[in-house]
Design a protein around this motif. Structure first.
Motif: not given
Length: 417
Positions: A217-230, A346-350, A372-378
């Motif tokens: 789940l942490a990796m999914v959130a990290m991917g979401g950060v990548f997708g959003a930044v892209q 990443t796909a979800a974040g994009q 996504g960064g906030a979710f990483l704190l969970a």
């Protein structure tokens, strides 16, 4: 010096060949997009095929990891490289046919994608354990994080340059890299299967379900950060009227991450994996806040450069904890399961950031990165509650519990770090 010790352990040829071997993974999405957009003149279809390819990569990754644990990285890595080469040849042929054929071929490319990054991390863990040099694992994971970040900058950059030659050129280069680097790397540097102990009732050691799920789940959130930044960087480049600037600005994100990751090799041993995770999760969240605020008030490129420095340290701590979670025989399966969360996130974040960017521009896309960064704190909160959660110490599963008072009247539980 940690990196010099890694050179002694793995050999000089391991590093340049290993870097080239992972470039097809980094360049495949953009190469597919360019090829299919040229064939169909539709970005929508090319994006759909790219999404199918990324989803297939996420689905097949854990299967490849499980097979590698059972049959050895060398055999599975070589077969995957050959299958992926054939799949790319099929995609080139399908690009002259129907859209259905293109979609199927793109999916096959994703399904056969060699999982170089996850498998090489599992390889480091096993190699250093066997040599009694576990203390070098932090340096090895730091190098791998930096190599990944550089590959995800270099791969798309080379693909972009080759696109000016022709839409087939990026796909052709990807096939050359698979044949000249990915396949030789598997044959020369991957280990064989671990010999099994003869036992009538032999069973594979189980993966720790709950802790591994938290890591995924942490990796999914990290991917979401990548997708959003892209997405945010792309919107920013369009806003200033320089679409080509998107690649340069996003490269800052990768370069800053690579430099910070390389520096993690010098962190002191007393800075435990658990403490690193808690620290770097907080820093990454702070980095997304800096990105959001800085893009609004200062400069998007400057904010991206600062935020990028918070990425690799967190990723390294995530990989290190996962390496400690998995039994040695299931290391590849655990690492590929973890990494499967990346493309899904990443796909979800994009998708989410693209929707918000339609109405709120760059700020809307960056809001997804902050979430996504906030979710990483969970996971950090879960790990901090050591009285109830199940974690792993030195690859041995233990259940956290309140210990009985010791001689001094104090109660001490066992720590992840």
């Amino acid at each position: 010096m940690s990196y010099r010790s890694l050179l002694r352990v793995a050999g000089a040829g391991f590093f340049p060949l290993g870097f080239l071997a992972r470039l097809p993974y980094a360049s495949s999405a953009l190469a597919t997009l360019i090829l299919l957009q040229s064939s169909t003149h539709s970005y929508a279809f090319a994006g759909l095929a790219g999404a199918a390819q990324s989803t297939a990569m996420a689905v097949s990754g854990p299967v490849v990891g499980a097979l590698a644990d059972r049959h050895g990285h060398r055999t599975v890595g070589a077969v995957a490289a050959l299958a992926n080469f054939a799949a790319w040849a099929g995609l080139l042929a399908a690009s002259h046919g129907t859209r259905t054929g293109m979609l199927i071929a793109a999916t096959l490319v994703g399904l056969t994608q060699p999982q170089v990054g996850p498998l090489v991390r599992a390889h480091w863990s096993r190699l250093l354990n066997a040599r009694g040099e576990r203390q070098l694992l932090s340096a090895a994971l730091s190098y791998e994080a930096s190599a990944d970040e550089v590959s995800f900058v270099a791969g798309p950059a080379v693909v972009g340059l080759l696109a000016s030659v022709g839409p087939l050129a990026p796909a052709a280069l990807t096939m050359v890299l698979i044949a000249a680097a990915t396949l030789p790397f598997a044959l020369l540097h991957a280990h064989r299967a671990i010999p099994r102990q003869p036992s009538a009732g032999h069973r594979e050691p189980p993966l720790p379900g709950c802790p591994l799920a938290v890591m995924v789940l942490a990796m999914v959130a990290m991917g979401g950060v990548f997708g959003a930044v892209q997405t945010a960087v792309t919107v920013y480049a369009d806003t200033i009227g320089e679409p080509g600037a998107a690649g340069v600005v996003y490269a800052e994100f990768g370069i800053g991450s690579a430099l910070a990751g390389a520096a993690c090799a010098w962190l002191p041993q007393r800075f435990s994996p658990r403490a690193r995770y808690l620290t770097f999760a907080g820093l990454l969240f702070a980095g997304t806040l800096v990105l959001f605020a800085g893009a609004r008030t200062v400069s998007m490129p400057a904010a991206v450069a600062v935020a990028g420095c918070t990425v690799a340290p967190y990723m390294i701590s995530l990989y290190a904890l996962t390496a400690r979670l998995a039994p040695e025989r299931r290391a590849a399966a655990a690492m590929t399961i973890l990494c499967a969360g990346g493309p899904l996130g990443t796909a979800a974040g994009q998708a989410l950031s693209g929707s918000l960017a339609e109405t709120h521009g760059t700020e809307g896309a960056l809001a997804v990165a902050v979430a996504g960064g906030a979710f990483l704190l969970a996971p950090s909160v879960v790990m901090a509650d050591r009285g109830r959660e199940v974690w792993i110490i030195d690859s041995v599963p233990v259940r956290q519990h309140k210990a009985a008072p010791g001689p001094g009247g104090s109660a001490r539980g066992r720590d992840v770090g």
